[in-house]
Design a protein around this motif. Structure first.
Motif, PDB file in Angstrom:
ATOM      1  N   THR A 189     -10.021 -12.475 -16.015  1.00 49.56           N
ATOM      2  CA  THR A 189      -9.182 -13.281 -16.888  1.00 49.56           C
ATOM      3  C   THR A 189      -9.889 -14.581 -17.247  1.00 49.56           C
ATOM      4  O   THR A 189     -10.812 -15.029 -16.558  1.00 49.56           O
ATOM      5  CB  THR A 189      -7.848 -13.614 -16.198  1.00 49.56           C
ATOM      6  OG1 THR A 189      -8.121 -14.436 -15.048  1.00 49.56           O
ATOM      7  CG2 THR A 189      -7.130 -12.353 -15.746  1.00 49.56           C
ATOM      8  N   ASP A 190      -9.423 -15.208 -18.329  1.00 52.66           N
ATOM      9  CA  ASP A 190     -10.021 -16.472 -18.749  1.00 52.66           C
ATOM     10  C   ASP A 190      -9.859 -17.534 -17.664  1.00 52.66           C
ATOM     11  O   ASP A 190     -10.785 -18.300 -17.383  1.00 52.66           O
ATOM     12  CB  ASP A 190      -9.362 -16.938 -20.051  1.00 52.66           C
ATOM     13  CG  ASP A 190     -10.009 -18.200 -20.593  1.00 52.66           C
ATOM     14  OD1 ASP A 190     -11.141 -18.113 -21.101  1.00 52.66           O
ATOM     15  OD2 ASP A 190      -9.389 -19.277 -20.489  1.00 52.66           O
ATOM     16  N   GLU A 191      -8.697 -17.562 -17.023  1.00 56.30           N
ATOM     17  CA  GLU A 191      -8.442 -18.541 -15.961  1.00 56.30           C
ATOM     18  C   GLU A 191      -9.401 -18.340 -14.785  1.00 56.30           C
ATOM     19  O   GLU A 191      -9.941 -19.300 -14.227  1.00 56.30           O
ATOM     20  CB  GLU A 191      -7.000 -18.419 -15.487  1.00 56.30           C
ATOM     21  CG  GLU A 191      -6.622 -19.410 -14.394  1.00 56.30           C
ATOM     22  CD  GLU A 191      -5.191 -19.245 -13.943  1.00 56.30           C
ATOM     23  OE1 GLU A 191      -4.718 -20.070 -13.143  1.00 56.30           O
ATOM     24  OE2 GLU A 191      -4.522 -18.284 -14.391  1.00 56.30           O
ATOM     25  N   TYR A 192      -9.618 -17.093 -14.408  1.00 57.61           N
ATOM     26  CA  TYR A 192     -10.509 -16.756 -13.289  1.00 57.61           C
ATOM     27  C   TYR A 192     -11.952 -17.178 -13.600  1.00 57.61           C
ATOM     28  O   TYR A 192     -12.628 -17.808 -12.781  1.00 57.61           O
ATOM     29  CB  TYR A 192     -10.419 -15.256 -13.061  1.00 57.61           C
ATOM     30  CG  TYR A 192     -11.237 -14.678 -11.931  1.00 57.61           C
ATOM     31  CD1 TYR A 192     -10.728 -14.588 -10.639  1.00 57.61           C
ATOM     32  CD2 TYR A 192     -12.509 -14.160 -12.165  1.00 57.61           C
ATOM     33  CE1 TYR A 192     -11.461 -14.011  -9.604  1.00 57.61           C
ATOM     34  CE2 TYR A 192     -13.253 -13.581 -11.148  1.00 57.61           C
ATOM     35  CZ  TYR A 192     -12.718 -13.505  -9.864  1.00 57.61           C
ATOM     36  OH  TYR A 192     -13.465 -12.930  -8.855  1.00 57.61           O
ATOM     37  N   LEU A 193     -12.421 -16.855 -14.807  1.00 56.59           N
ATOM     38  CA  LEU A 193     -13.793 -17.204 -15.185  1.00 56.59           C
ATOM     39  C   LEU A 193     -13.970 -18.710 -15.316  1.00 56.59           C
ATOM     40  O   LEU A 193     -15.003 -19.262 -14.922  1.00 56.59           O
ATOM     41  CB  LEU A 193     -14.163 -16.506 -16.493  1.00 56.59           C
ATOM     42  CG  LEU A 193     -14.273 -14.986 -16.426  1.00 56.59           C
ATOM     43  CD1 LEU A 193     -14.504 -14.407 -17.819  1.00 56.59           C
ATOM     44  CD2 LEU A 193     -15.394 -14.561 -15.492  1.00 56.59           C
TER      45      LEU A 193
END
Length: 265
Positions: free
Chosen positions: A183-187
């Motif tokens: 996910t964008d948040e994870y990256l």
């Protein structure tokens, strides 16, 4: 050499190391940046490991408490001393799963640190794992005695299993490389500089099999889609989905599996 074996042959030599001094132990040479141990649900935790300055996705380790209160470790990551002591406080490490031919980076030093650790692999992975450490048990034969169901993926070249783990409040499904959830948040949290290259490689922004997975692992798109749908229908109540690269899923797990399957329509 088929395309799956070519993929694993290419990546199996990838062995980043931490900066160490001449007095450092082999364990310390394997300790790269990582998150704290975080609980996902009762009896199951995860750690995110990061390869600094490398254009690759973070990796995930799962820690699972077995019925006898010892620990199963899936896709082992070496941890700094305070964190490994925290792991030991959860229980005695008993079983280590090397899940596929390339998720073996820290397996040898785990076995050195914990000589009684039982090294387990899927049958197809054993020849690769034994290049670095002796394999003592085959997952399909050994793990069911602990209440663990080993699922053989359909439509995927033989390389890994999915593990169904019983929890006090539901079930967990543990995947390795046949599903990602970058996910964008994870990256942004772990590898902000690598977001764009991972997106370019078709590995980021969704839960599902990646472009590389489709190219090197998948042999029957329909069979794989139907297998994911079957898991969504039969593994209930599904509380946790973990993948080797990406954020664990802790909500709407069955719907997420169906969405991953729908991406293959």
């Amino acid at each position: 050499m088929n395309k799956t074996k070519f993929f694993y042959s290419f990546f199996s030599g990838y062995e980043p190391r931490a900066k160490t001094t001449t007095n450092s132990s082999e364990w310390e040479s394997h300790v790269l940046p990582h998150s704290p141990i975080e609980e996902l649900a009762p009896n199951i935790w995860h750690v995110t490991g990061i390869f600094p300055n490398e254009p690759v996705a973070p990796r995930e380790m799962i820690i699972y408490k077995l019925p006898d209160s010892s620990l199963l470790i899936h896709s082992a990551i070496c941890l700094d001393e305070p964190t490994i002591q925290q792991l030991e406080s959860l229980g005695d490490p008993k079983i280590m799963i090397i899940p596929n031919p390339i998720h073996r980076l820290d397996a040898k030093v785990y076995k050195q640190r914990y000589p009684d650790l039982i090294v387990v692999t899927p049958a197809v992975v054993k020849p690769y794992a034994e290049q670095i450490v002796n394999v003592e048990e085959i997952a399909e034969q050994f793990l069911p005695q602990y209440g663990i169901t080993c699922h053989q993926p359909a439509g995927i070249n033989p390389q890994e299993l999915a593990y169904e783990l019983p929890l006090p409040t539901g079930k967990a499904l543990i995947f390795t490389d046949i599903l990602f959830n970058l996910t964008d948040e994870y990256l942004t949290k772990y590898v902000p500089k690598n977001k764009y290259i991972l997106s370019w490689l078709g590995a980021a922004g969704f839960f599902g099999i990646t472009f590389l997975g489709k190219s090197f692992f998948m042999n029957d798109r329909k069979a794989y889609r139907q297998w994911l749908e079957k898991l969504a229908d039969t593994v209930q109540p599904l509380q946790i989905i973990s993948v080797a690269h990406g954020e664990p899923i802790t909500n709407n797990c069955q719907q997420k599996l169906r969405e991953a399957a729908a991406r293959l329509l």
